[in-house]
Design an enzyme around this catalytic site. Structure first.
Site, short mmCIF file in Angstrom:
data_model
loop_
_atom_site.label_atom_id
_atom_site.label_comp_id
_atom_site.label_asym_id
_atom_site.label_seq_id
_atom_site.Cartn_x
_atom_site.Cartn_y
_atom_site.Cartn_z
N GLU A 166 -1.95 0.56 -0.99
CA GLU A 166 -3.08 -0.03 -0.27
C GLU A 166 -3.39 -1.46 -0.71
OE1 GLU A 166 -6.38 2.78 -0.23
OE2 GLU A 166 -5.45 3.80 1.45
N GLU A 173 -1.13 8.98 4.33
CA GLU A 173 -2.14 9.79 3.63
C GLU A 173 -3.13 10.31 4.66
OE1 GLU A 173 -4.27 7.82 0.50
OE2 GLU A 173 -2.48 6.81 -0.24
C1 GLA Z 1 -6.56 5.99 -0.74
C2 GLA Z 1 -5.59 5.80 -1.88
C3 GLA Z 1 -5.29 7.08 -2.61
C4 GLA Z 1 -6.54 7.90 -2.81
C5 GLA Z 1 -7.15 8.18 -1.46
C6 GLA Z 1 -8.37 9.08 -1.53
O1 GLA Z 1 -6.00 6.18 0.47
O2 GLA Z 1 -4.39 5.22 -1.46
O3 GLA Z 1 -4.72 6.75 -3.85
O4 GLA Z 1 -7.43 7.21 -3.61
O5 GLA Z 1 -7.55 6.97 -0.90
O6 GLA Z 1 -8.86 9.38 -0.25
#
Ligand code: GLA
Ligand code: ZN
Length: 683
Positions: free
Chosen positions: A162, A317
């Site tokens: 991210e 995710e």
């Molecule tokens: C983000 C991060 C993950 C985790 C999720 C939790 O997407 O990339 O590492 O922290 O949020 O929802």
């Protein structure tokens, strides 16, 4: 812009052969519990999990002391997974770094806008320029590539995590000055582009320029805009460094980076060249409002991500249960996870991946939902629903790799958003740009059409309709692209607050929408900002050619125009501008230019696009789409796959057209709430 040869070749290279199901896995947290690691794999298999992402935050375990590497455990995990048919998405660990590095080399830590250095802690807080950090990342990535990049279980690189934020350290500022010099060439050019004569802010040399600061320059819009662009370019440059290290290590596997929901800090359209496949992390707050509204919101993000490369993407995710970082972390009701997962596939994803597979025992995400929770068993509602998703993805295997073609597009440009937010114009509280885009997006989706969500760089000619709401900034002659699009037969829909400034946020002289005065047959004269409690109305003009007949509410922004040569479809119903045109049309060249002068309610756009789509002759795959039912179409060379999802809270009747066969979901006419049906048709 899309569909060029290199991308098509690349897309061919990325063949997973199955829908990816799985997600983030952090076995380094369980190295002292081999029993748990063993059990995890058994559970993965039961839940039809075939892919895990590892290494995302593993640096402190991979290199516990400077130069002392420890990769054996990771190799063993990848081996064990592979033996059981589970693939690995291998991450580079640059999203968080070990304490020893921060202590020895403080320059790896980020500086905030007030020019203070951060302490060690958290994650996603490194400098993108620091030569030390870049070198450390390079060494680590190259080693990972050498040691594990050709492991048969590894299918994809997950670069960092991210990407986001910015660094204001002296090294980054110096890079910013170089970036500006490269862009403008001379300081005179920069001064005139930025309008620095205003308030005596003229620069004598590039060396004098400082990044925006809460204590310093914060209202020179062009400076802020260029800083935002620079931050994107710096981030991409950093990613390029990571990819180069992976290639040096010998791996030719495709790379991705996980992007975020409507993230305003980076201009994701520029990621198209550096990523082989786009992926993103989706955490909608289901059940906060009607599920259909959340589905539209998430659907637009899926389409935005898909449109970056106009290729299938990956859902990297999603939460199998509730998150733990929202103000209120609501459970997903039964069936919601399956519907949300298949929504991603319906919009072009070749995966459903979760954060996280095994819940951590401590620290900040110990209560974040996971496939395997602290209890540690498989007899949970979440595990059962994850298994259902896995089964669904296996049933939809043949859909993997199929593309989406959209007859219509909505312009949603990040640079435009940055410019609108800074403009200091009619409504500083909120101009509602994203909402305006979403209303048009939703209305087009309600016609049962695939919708691309595009930036100013996308090629327009393949679309029957292009909606360009609040295209405030016309960068690099965008007005000419829009004009030519309509002239050559496209239906162009523009709105209030369009074509006011160029790419450096400098106002056009001589009337707006700049460059489109003739094409739209009007020029704007004034724009009225409404208080939150105020509204106006658009009243349809009897006998208009489109046959639009209702009265619709508008709020927030009401623009006034002087029509030179256009048909008036609607007029204002209130205030001193009662009777003034608010919606107009001009047949222009072989196409149409529609102008919507106010922030109209959703019902207007739904009616308007119903009629405008008919006028263009677009054929939607389903003749009739019931309210709150979502329809999208994926296709490959042989087949079309029609995804139908019912997001209404009641059952809906959706007949299966004769030429289709049902490959997933119930075949009867009645669809239950949250039901998904996938139909197939031979081409
Ligand atoms: C983000 C991060 C993950 C985790 C999720 C939790 O997407 O990339 O590492 O922290 O949020 O929802
Ligand atoms: Zn920096």
């Amino acid at each position: 812009y899309h569909g060029n040869k290199k991308e098509i070749e690349m897309a061919k290279k990325i063949e997973y052969g199955r829908m990816l199901h799985g997600g983030d896995y952090n076995p380094e947290q369980w190295l002292d519990r081999p029993d748990i690691l063993k059990k995890d794999i058994e559970y993965f298999k039961k839940a039809h999990i075939n892919t895990v992402s590892v290494g995302i935050f593993s640096w402190a375990v991979l290199e516990p002391e400077e130069g002392k590497y420890n990769l054996g455990w990771l190799e063993e995990i990848i081996d064990n997974l592979y033996k059981e048919g589970i693939s690995t998405i291998l991450a580079t660990p640059s999203g968080a770094r070990p304490k020893w590095m921060a202590d020895k080399y403080p320059e790896v830590l980020r500086m905030d806008p007030d020019r203070t250095r951060r302490f060690f802690g958290g994650r996603h807080n490194h400098c993108y320029t620091s030569p030390v950090y870049r070198q450390k990342v390079h060494d680590m990535d190259k080693l990972l590539s050498q040691r594990l990049g050709s492991h048969p279980g590894v299918i994809l690189w997950h670069i960092s995590n991210e990407f986001g934020g910015e660094c204001y350290c002296p090294l980054c500022q110096q890079k910013f000055r170089e970036w500006l010099k490269e862009k403008y060439g001379t300081i005179e050019k920069l001064n005139s582009s930025w309008c620095t004569t205003f308030w005596s802010h003229i620069y004598n040399s590039f060396d004098q320029i400082e990044a925006p600061s809460p204590k310093g320059e914060n209202e020179l819009h062009a400076l802020k805009l260029d800083w935002n662009r620079f931050v994107t370019d710096r981030t991409i440059d950093f990613i390029k460094g990571e990819v180069a290290a992976i290639r040096e290590g010998g791996s030719e596997l495709p790379v991705t980076a996980n992007l975020m929901y409507d993230y305003n800090g980076l201009d994701y359209k520029k990621f198209r060249d550096v990523l082989d496949v786009v992926s993103w992390d989706n955490y909608p707050g289901w059940h906060k409002k009607e599920e259909y509204l959340t589905a539209i919101d998430a659907g637009m993000q899926h389409d935005l991500m898909r449109s970056i490369k106009n290729q299938p993407f990956l859902l990297m995710e999603s939460c199998p249960s509730a998150t733990n970082w929202k103000p209120i972390n609501k459970l997903k009701k039964p069936g919601m996870m399956l519907a949300a997962s298949l929504q991603a596939v319906a919009h072009g994803s070749d995966s459903v991946l979760y954060f996280q597979l095994h819940q951590s025992q401590g620290a900040s995400e110990k209560f974040h939902g996971a496939v395997i929770d602290h209890y540690g068993g498989e007899d949970t509602r979440v595990f059962k629903e994850v298994t259902e998703v896995g089964e669904a993805l296996e049933a939809l295997k043949e859909v993997c790799g199929s593309q989406m073609k959209s007859p219509v597009a909505v312009l949603y440009d990040r640079e435009n958003n940055w410019a609108i937010q800074d403009a200091q114009g009619p409504r500083n509280e909120n101009m509602f740009y994203t909402e305006a885009v979403q209303k048009q997006y939703r209305a087009l989706r309600e016609q049962g059409l695939n919708v691309d969500v595009i930036s100013m760089e996308h090629e327009l000619s393949s679309y029957k309709i292009v909606a360009a709401p609040m295209a405030y900034m016309f960068k690099d002659g965008y007005e000419e692209r829009l004009r030519a699009y309509a002239e050559n037969g496209g239906t162009l829909v523009i709105t209030y607050w369009t074509g006011l400034v160029d790419g450096t946020d400098k106002c056009f002289l001589g009337g707006t929408p700049y460059g489109l005065l003739e094409a739209a047959g009007l020029r704007t004269t004034e724009i009225d900002a409404l208080y939150d409690w105020e509204e106006n109305h658009g009243i349809s003009e009897p006998g208009n050619h489109l046959g639009i007949s209702g009265t619709y509410t508008c709020k927030n922004l009401c623009e006034l125009v002087k029509v030179s040569d256009a048909e008036v479809l609607m007029r204002y119903g209130d205030d001193f501008y009662t009777g003034a045109p608010v919606v107009t049309h001009k047949a222009y060249g072989k196409g149409h230019v529609y102008y919507v002068g106010a922030d109209m309610e959703q019902a207007f756009y739904s009616d308007f696009y119903g009629k405008a789509a008919k006028e263009t002759g677009i054929q939607a795959p389903l003749g009739f789409v019931p309210a709150e039912v979502s329809v999208t179409l994926r296709e490959n060379q042989e087949n079309e796959y029609l995804f139908i999802q019912n997001y209404a809270r009641e059952t809906k009747a959706v007949p299966v057209p004769a030429e289709y066969e049902v490959i997933y979901g119930a075949a009867d006419e009645i669809m239950q709430p949250l039901a998904t049906r996938v139909l197939k048709k031979k081409k």
